[in-house]
Scaffold this active site. Structure first.
Site, mmCIF file in Angstrom:
data_model
loop_
_atom_site.group_PDB
_atom_site.id
_atom_site.type_symbol
_atom_site.label_atom_id
_atom_site.label_comp_id
_atom_site.label_asym_id
_atom_site.label_seq_id
_atom_site.Cartn_x
_atom_site.Cartn_y
_atom_site.Cartn_z
ATOM 1 N N THR A 1 0.595 -9.524 12.940
ATOM 2 C CA THR A 1 1.549 -8.740 12.151
ATOM 3 C C THR A 1 0.756 -7.999 11.107
ATOM 4 O O THR A 1 -0.451 -8.031 11.111
ATOM 5 C CB THR A 1 2.580 -9.621 11.430
ATOM 6 O OG1 THR A 1 3.408 -8.749 10.673
ATOM 7 C CG2 THR A 1 1.926 -10.602 10.483
ATOM 8 N N GLU B 1 6.231 4.271 7.167
ATOM 9 C CA GLU B 1 5.784 5.466 6.442
ATOM 10 C C GLU B 1 6.662 6.673 6.766
ATOM 11 O O GLU B 1 6.777 7.080 7.906
ATOM 12 C CB GLU B 1 4.313 5.762 6.774
ATOM 13 C CG GLU B 1 3.367 4.783 6.098
ATOM 14 C CD GLU B 1 1.923 4.953 6.514
ATOM 15 O OE1 GLU B 1 1.058 4.408 5.817
ATOM 16 O OE2 GLU B 1 1.658 5.626 7.512
ATOM 17 N N ASN C 1 -0.090 10.561 5.985
ATOM 18 C CA ASN C 1 -1.281 10.182 6.739
ATOM 19 C C ASN C 1 -2.336 11.255 6.868
ATOM 20 O O ASN C 1 -3.451 10.981 7.292
ATOM 21 C CB ASN C 1 -0.870 9.675 8.115
ATOM 22 C CG ASN C 1 -0.294 8.282 8.007
ATOM 23 O OD1 ASN C 1 -0.984 7.384 7.549
ATOM 24 N ND2 ASN C 1 0.959 8.128 8.365
ATOM 25 N N LYS D 1 4.082 -7.176 3.729
ATOM 26 C CA LYS D 1 3.808 -5.771 3.431
ATOM 27 C C LYS D 1 3.492 -5.086 4.752
ATOM 28 O O LYS D 1 3.063 -5.726 5.720
ATOM 29 C CB LYS D 1 2.661 -5.608 2.443
ATOM 30 C CG LYS D 1 1.275 -5.958 2.909
ATOM 31 C CD LYS D 1 0.532 -4.941 3.715
ATOM 32 C CE LYS D 1 0.566 -3.559 3.129
ATOM 33 N NZ LYS D 1 -0.181 -2.628 4.035
ATOM 34 N N THR E 1 0.868 -1.193 0.000
ATOM 35 C CA THR E 1 0.000 0.000 0.000
ATOM 36 C C THR E 1 0.902 1.240 0.000
ATOM 37 O O THR E 1 1.367 1.654 -1.045
ATOM 38 C CB THR E 1 -0.977 0.022 1.204
ATOM 39 O OG1 THR E 1 -0.247 -0.161 2.409
ATOM 40 C CG2 THR E 1 -2.027 -1.053 1.064
ATOM 41 N N THR F 1 -7.756 10.311 0.092
ATOM 42 C CA THR F 1 -7.980 10.916 -1.219
ATOM 43 C C THR F 1 -6.893 10.550 -2.232
ATOM 44 O O THR F 1 -5.844 10.088 -1.874
ATOM 45 C CB THR F 1 -8.046 12.441 -1.072
ATOM 46 O OG1 THR F 1 -7.024 12.845 -0.165
ATOM 47 C CG2 THR F 1 -9.384 12.832 -0.518
#
Lengths: 401, 401
Positions: free
Chosen positions: B179, B258, B396, B168, B146, B401
């Site tokens: 996880t 991230e 985040n 992932k 993602t 969108t």
């Protein structure tokens, strides 16, 4: 109960001063709160097992429930400083006691700022007497700030008594703590044990319900001092006033969270019991992902349900309704009325097919209330926090230097 | 044990395909892992009480410990989607079963992405047969991503068996979970009950020791499939290989957090017991303030002690030593040797008067190890995470969108 435009010095018998003595560069960094007679006093402290030296000394000095002054510095927290730190904290109390000719055991001490550094005692020694004897303005609320952007103070009058408080806190703020630094002064006459109980009650629903970044500081404390000048007071009204002062200060702290652009209020209602309601509300207000979504005006409600589920509390996700609500001033209205807008986002655990634009309009205001209806009981709780922004990272990536 | 430059398809009997079917814009988003014979299989799942539909269906299908295929999509998580979500997840299994002419109960399903949206079943139905019958390349590791930036796969050969895994995960990652998504395939022959026990053991010290943002997702799962082609194996060697594969995948997830620029490894040693060591290590790796300091190359060690103290675990702060260690490649050396640099930061709970420039040099590398010596026992634990950056907020604040 009436909010007045005042501060701690509006409470009979109290004075408060703040000054720049050079602990921080060019900013107010040392302050003293003083009552001209001995107060009944109570405090709640951090639950972090690493405790700052000032906290240890204050706890010791408060064992008899009496206090007359509090000395506070910002810039350096005096935590993880070993024996020297304890001696420095004691010396701060002694200096204030000597200048005011009071018992050193009746002086409390609080420090906030960098962990691991020693206090510049020479600077403090040099200027403390002058701070005490030449109180030009009441800048105490400013002197206790660190990364805060605004000072936090409130003053309330009720019946025959006045109650006022100041607080600081912007980072390292998380529930399950006493609080950041908060000092509440009143002229009400309240016995020690009652004051203890009342403070605990007030803190539970105010400071203990805010979070900024999940980190409970090593130095948190909230102290209340009651000097009794106003005589006996109505207990219920005093508790209400104390609750109000603590909640207002807590909200001011949440709104001024490091890097924050918005106050986020999470109201969980119809939960099966109060403890669950509190844990659920706190989990949402703590979620980095929810905080980022609130910053981005993004109604990513899945993160709210995810945060609720993370608590380990059992609930029926298919019963949950979620609403977003904003309060804002109507600029066009001469009376400057507050307008409340409310929209449903989640209906029985799935999307309520909301109007995206309407939600964005609600989310972009300065204060967002997230209402979560668990539909499984009749208990509720509110937690306070703020959004999370790039600015938070910038502030915290380079705090030491 | 030998790491080979391969993936799941290097394990005898396994094929794996990935394709873009339009769930995400222009990116791979659907994949199938398939074994040409029935496998013993085991899984661990999220502890979030809000559970995704795919997780519910997979759990049901795995009750007998057998599986032959896994279908996985990214883009939409199929969580908080009610009855329709369950039916969609079941249908994904049925479609794969039909095309491969296998039992639908032997097909598992996993989805990752946005919570609250429904899967575009028409797109999936339309292309799934083609995905299965025209496997051009093995892009499965890419199809399950993602917000991840890199694919995460590893393949290991030991004795007579091969074991390979993909994973992932980049956001909504936190300890105390099964996880994120991780799929491990092996040709070893392992009975079901033993496979269960071995997977739990491997996950405890790998995936359950990583955190990116404290949010445990609603969809986490780790599945292992063993088709037995390699015959019986040495149990200890298999457990070691499984541990290694899970730990490597976990580290790859942590490093690709991230917005992250660095892998952060927190090693707590000489703690009084293993549970304490784990809780302490996790608390440090979870602290937003520590993560920001690591990003800013700022040796603000007070935050580390604060995070340790926040756990509620009793310890003697005056015994704690903290070291920072970096590993990096020596560019000047033809052999490309790894250079380890190590400096002490905290000695017995107070500053070790370290050389600031030396520490900065250690902190600016891609992998930072924080070693915390509790000096109060002989148990240890390692937690994995990453730093926190402005990029995390950006990702985040506008994810939907």
């Amino acid at each position: 109960m009436k909010i007045i435009d005042g501060n701690i010095t509006n409470v009979k018998g109290f004075s408060a001063v703040g000054r720049a003595v050079g602990i921080k560069k060019g900013k107010l960094d040392l302050g003293v709160i003083y009552s001209d007679r001995i107060c009944n006093a109570s405090a709640v402290y951090t639950k972090n097992s690493v405790k700052g030296a000032p906290l240890i000394v204050t706890k010791e000095h408060l064992e008899n429930g009496k206090a007359q002054a509090i000395v506070i510095n910002s810039g350096i927290a005096n935590v993880c400083t070993g024996e020297k730190g304890i001696n420095d904290a004691k010396q701060m109390c002694e200096l204030v006691a000597k200048e005011n000719n009071i018992d050193k055991e009746n002086v409390l001490v609080a420090s906030t700022g960098l962990i691991g550094a020693y206090l510049p005692m020479e600077k403090i020694k040099k200027d403390l007497a002058d701070v005490i004897h030449n109180p030009k303005t009441c800048n105490i609320a400013e002197a206790i700030l660190t990364t805060d952007l605004v000072k936090k103070e409130i003053c309330v009058k009720e019946d025959n008594f006045t109650i006022a408080g100041i607080a600081k806190g912007s980072g390292m703020i998380h529930p399950n703590m006493a609080t950041m630094l908060a000092f509440v002064c009143t002229d009400a006459e309240i016995p020690c044990e009652k004051l203890d109980a009342m403070l605990k009650k007030a803190v539970t629903n105010s400071f203990n319900m805010i979070t900024i970044d999940m980190d409970t500081s090593t130095s948190d404390m909230c102290i209340v001092m009651a000097n009794g000048y106003a005589g006996r007071v109505n207990n219920e009204k005093f508790q209400n006033a104390l609750n109000f002062v603590c909640t207002e200060l807590a909200k001011k702290i949440a709104k001024d969270g490091e890097g924050a652009t918005k106050l986020m209020e999470v109201y969980v209602k119809n939960a099966k019991d109060e403890t669950s309601a509190k844990i659920l509300a706190k989990s949402v207000v703590c979620s980095n992902l929810v905080k980022c979504a609130v910053y981005g005006n993004d109604p990513n409600w899945g993160r709210i349900l995810c945060a609720l589920g993370n608590t380990g509390i059992k609930f029926d996700a298919e019963k949950i309704n979620v609403y977003f609500e904003s309060k804002s001033k109507d600029d066009k209205n001469v009376e400057n009325e507050t307008i409340v807008k409310n929209e449903i986002i989640v209906k029985n655990g799935v999307t309520a097919n909301f109007d995206y634009e309407k939600i964005k309009e609600i989310m972009c205001k300065e204060e967002l209330k997230i209402i979560i209806d668990m539909q499984s009981g009749n208990c509720s709780a509110t937690a306070y926090g703020c959004d999370m922004t790039e600015e938070y990272i910038k502030i915290n990536a380079l705090y030491t230097t």
